[in-house]
Design an enzyme around this catalytic site. Structure first.
Site, short mmCIF file in Angstrom:
data_model
loop_
_atom_site.label_atom_id
_atom_site.label_comp_id
_atom_site.label_asym_id
_atom_site.label_seq_id
_atom_site.Cartn_x
_atom_site.Cartn_y
_atom_site.Cartn_z
N SER A 110 4.07 46.12 6.21
CA SER A 110 2.67 45.87 6.57
C SER A 110 2.65 45.31 7.97
CB SER A 110 2.04 44.86 5.60
OG SER A 110 0.81 44.37 6.12
N TYR A 147 1.88 36.63 1.26
CA TYR A 147 2.04 38.04 1.65
C TYR A 147 2.73 38.20 3.00
CZ TYR A 147 0.90 43.02 1.80
OH TYR A 147 0.97 44.40 1.83
#
Length: 263
Positions: free
Chosen positions: A147, A160
């Site tokens: 990501s 995250y």
């Protein structure tokens, strides 16, 4: 001699984790369309079966096995099952992950740890299950779906960013460890993409998080990509000819075309 050494088999079975929706489902469909037999893994096997049915309807080959990347025994059973169904696995796409809103200093450490376990340690369990066979065969592709938070951390997403930073660190180290083995480890780093991740958030929490991204300059325009954009990038990575390694591909949404007066 060079051709033989770097030849690819005509049949290249591929594993996709987190294949029940979003990027994983789109990747399974894209790889199948490119000629790969595909094995879909996720906890929601009913959703995976729907994707597999679409693959078969289009003339491809697909199997589904339950997979929980936080459970070592589940990963081992999955690897054994898909190899039994499809033969030696030539391609693995490590895509499973989860994200939930939260302020780091308020999130329960157990929840923080569970998310790291899935997003980072789960990927290592997958590596351990499939990469040794690839090394023995001197070929294979292992793709980590990361990501853009790995290089541009976003706030209020609990663990995250930490998990994806760790994932890319592990992947870069693995690339060095695999150098000269014939096995390629690659990172595909998506920017903002429409998926089911985040759809289970409380609406007010989601609005707060998005507004904070804007506050810190992390949402410069409103465009998000469709999962197929990431799936196409992954298919390109694993389709590279032997001797070529697309080790890192970052995929970002193009900004809307500005009006002349706004340029």
């Amino acid at each position: 001699m060079t051709r033989s050494k770097y030849a690819q088999p005509t049949r290249r079975p591929a594993v996709v984790t987190g294949a029940s929706s979003g990027i994983g489902a789109a990747t399974a469909l894209a790889l199948a369309a490119a000629g790969h037999p595909v094995a879909l893994g996720a906890r929601r096997t009913d959703k995976c079966e729907e994707v597999a049915a679409a693959v078969r309807e289009a003339g491809g080959e697909a199997v589904v096995h339950a997979l929980d990347l936080t459970d070592g025994e589940s990963v081992e059973a999955f690897a054994k099952g898909v190899s039994g169904d499809l033969g030696d696995i030539e391609v693995v796409v490590s895509n499973a992950g989860a994200v939930a809103p939260g302020t780091i200093y308020e999130v329960d450490p157990e929840r923080f740890g569970r998310e790291i376990d899935l997003n980072l340690t789960g990927a290592q369990r997958l590596v351990r299950a499939f990469v040794p066979g690839m090394v023995e065969r001197q070929r294979g592709d292992f793709v980590f779906v990361s990501s853009d938070v790995a290089v541009r951390a976003r706030p209020f997403m609990s663990s995250y960013a930490a998990g994806k930073w760790g994932l890319e660190g592990m992947a870069h180290a693995l690339q060095m460890e695999l150098e000269g083995t014939g096995v390629r480890a690659s990172i595909v780093r998506p920017g903002p993409t429409w998926s089911e991740m985040g759809t289970d958030w409380d609406a007010d929490e989601a609005a707060f998080v998005l507004n904070q991204w804007v506050r810190f300059g992390l949402a410069r325009h409103p465009h998000f990509m469709k999962p197929t954009a990431i799936a196409d990038a992954i298919t390109t990575v694993v389709s590279a000819p032997r001797g070529v390694h697309l080790n890192l591909v970052e995929v970002s949404p193009e900004a809307p075309i500005a009006k002349p007066e706004d340029r």
